[in-house]
Design a protein around this motif. Sequence first.
Motif, short mmCIF file in Angstrom:
data_model
loop_
_atom_site.label_atom_id
_atom_site.label_comp_id
_atom_site.label_asym_id
_atom_site.label_seq_id
_atom_site.Cartn_x
_atom_site.Cartn_y
_atom_site.Cartn_z
N LEU A 270 0.81 -1.22 0.00
CA LEU A 270 0.00 0.00 0.00
C LEU A 270 0.84 1.27 0.00
O LEU A 270 0.28 2.36 0.01
CB LEU A 270 -0.93 0.01 1.23
N ALA A 271 2.16 1.12 -0.01
CA ALA A 271 3.08 2.27 0.06
C ALA A 271 2.75 3.16 1.25
O ALA A 271 2.82 4.39 1.17
CB ALA A 271 3.04 3.07 -1.25
N ALA A 272 2.38 2.53 2.35
CA ALA A 272 2.03 3.28 3.56
C ALA A 272 3.29 3.88 4.18
O ALA A 272 4.39 3.36 4.04
CB ALA A 272 1.34 2.37 4.56
N SER A 273 3.10 4.99 4.87
CA SER A 273 4.18 5.58 5.66
C SER A 273 3.94 5.23 7.12
O SER A 273 2.80 5.23 7.59
CB SER A 273 4.23 7.09 5.48
N PHE A 274 5.00 4.90 7.83
CA PHE A 274 4.88 4.50 9.23
C PHE A 274 5.07 5.69 10.16
O PHE A 274 6.03 6.45 10.02
CB PHE A 274 5.92 3.42 9.56
N ARG A 275 4.13 5.85 11.11
CA ARG A 275 4.28 6.87 12.15
C ARG A 275 3.80 6.29 13.47
O ARG A 275 2.89 5.45 13.49
CB ARG A 275 3.45 8.12 11.83
N PRO A 276 4.39 6.70 14.58
CA PRO A 276 3.89 6.23 15.88
C PRO A 276 2.40 6.50 16.02
O PRO A 276 1.92 7.60 15.74
CB PRO A 276 4.71 7.06 16.88
N GLY A 277 1.66 5.49 16.46
CA GLY A 277 0.21 5.58 16.47
C GLY A 277 -0.33 6.75 17.26
O GLY A 277 -1.24 7.46 16.80
N ILE A 278 0.21 7.00 18.45
CA ILE A 278 -0.35 8.08 19.27
C ILE A 278 -0.08 9.43 18.62
O ILE A 278 -0.91 10.34 18.66
CB ILE A 278 0.20 8.03 20.72
N GLU A 279 1.08 9.57 17.97
CA GLU A 279 1.41 10.83 17.29
C GLU A 279 0.39 11.12 16.17
O GLU A 279 -0.12 12.23 16.04
CB GLU A 279 2.82 10.71 16.71
N VAL A 280 0.09 10.09 15.39
CA VAL A 280 -0.89 10.25 14.30
C VAL A 280 -2.26 10.57 14.86
O VAL A 280 -2.95 11.49 14.40
CB VAL A 280 -0.98 8.95 13.47
N MET A 281 -2.67 9.81 15.87
CA MET A 281 -4.04 9.97 16.39
C MET A 281 -4.23 11.32 17.07
O MET A 281 -5.31 11.91 16.97
CB MET A 281 -4.38 8.82 17.34
N LEU A 282 -3.22 11.82 17.75
CA LEU A 282 -3.36 13.14 18.37
C LEU A 282 -3.58 14.21 17.30
O LEU A 282 -4.39 15.13 17.48
CB LEU A 282 -2.14 13.48 19.23
N ASP A 283 -2.89 14.07 16.17
CA ASP A 283 -3.11 15.00 15.06
C ASP A 283 -4.54 14.87 14.53
O ASP A 283 -5.24 15.87 14.34
CB ASP A 283 -2.13 14.71 13.91
N VAL A 284 -4.96 13.65 14.27
CA VAL A 284 -6.27 13.39 13.67
C VAL A 284 -7.40 13.85 14.59
O VAL A 284 -8.42 14.39 14.13
CB VAL A 284 -6.42 11.89 13.33
N LEU A 285 -7.23 13.64 15.89
CA LEU A 285 -8.29 13.94 16.84
C LEU A 285 -8.38 15.42 17.21
O LEU A 285 -9.30 15.84 17.90
CB LEU A 285 -8.09 13.12 18.12
N GLY A 286 -7.43 16.23 16.75
CA GLY A 286 -7.47 17.66 17.08
C GLY A 286 -6.94 17.96 18.47
O GLY A 286 -7.40 18.89 19.14
#
Length: 384
Positions: A270-286
């Motif tokens: 899927l050519a996904a990029s890896f990021r720490p889950g909590i870092e991504v989710m904090l961004d997504v959740l505002g």
Amino acid sequence: MTDGAVTEAAHVLVAADKFKGSLTAVEVAERVTAGLRLVAPDVTVEALPVADGGDGTVAAAVAAGFERREVRVTGPLGDELTAAYALRDGTAVVEMAEASGLQHLPDGVFAPLTAGTYGSGELLRAALDAGARTIVFGVGGSASTDGGAGMLAALGGRFLDADGQPVGPGGGGLRDLATVDLSGLDPRIAKTDIVLASDVDNPLTGPKGAPAIYGPQKGASPEDVDTLDAALAHYARVLEKTIGAKAAESALSPGAGAAGGIGYGALVGLAASFRPGIEVMLDVLGFGPALSRATLVITGEGSLDEQTLHGKAPAGVAAAARARNIEVIAVCGRLALRPEALGRAGIRRAYALTDLEPDPARCMAEAGPLLERMSADIARDFLT
């Protein structure tokens, strides 16, 4: 005020993960809020349930304003089940455990060699069908160790044995893999930004790989672990013949071993990029805007221990708050960190339910009322 240094115009941000087996992240926020207001009825409390990419990630996104979407998918054992993802403004949050998680196995029944991730691919396809241009793919809690082959098959990949027939399900089926054809992968994948969100940085195989570290949690015997490790290594070699050196490189990449190797499938296919889950989710959740309004942050999860310090939600929340000089309090069911370790993580003080109820069974059964009582104590210490 007896303990903290929060002003009278306190604005408390409750950004905690679930207490696994007792309370969802939403319920944690509700109980903490109720407890604070028993002592400080006029305090402003903002709830932002959080997750690190594992189970509970979709629920956290929905609590933050995403729309919950449900779809029928294939479960880890091949049966049909209902799974959910979250969608808002072209961004989808997909939680692989919703389709392929351990919670979908009957009690006491494991299938380490045959459980698959086909349903996770169906869930991703549903997000594409809904128009998602960005997909946050949270992985964790997997019932399978199939390297994401099932997921890729659901999206159009073909995994064939020497007779040109599809290999069997799960990691065990990959022993018979002869050829891989990814030319039929859904073309929308190439136009979609896919982020692999995980708190796991293990490689695909080897002593720290998916089978060795996480296989036993899924019922794998030592013999099963060896079988799965060899099968996934073979899978990577066959993929290398198909797509080149990227397959071998990705097998060693952080996150490749996440959720039974589905991280590898996401990185390679899927050519996904890896990021720490909590870092991504904090961004997504505002979380950033919410943090800017806060004078005190309350975070937490069921067990505050050494794992917490390695990419779990409370550590991510505390790090972000510390960067803005905002005090952080933690709540948990069980506390296994010394004060100095908490301090290094940016947590001023931690409160544990076991301090109120030492019996673990009763503590879990009565987690809600106990958390309210404990939050009232926090209000006395920091808000009065």
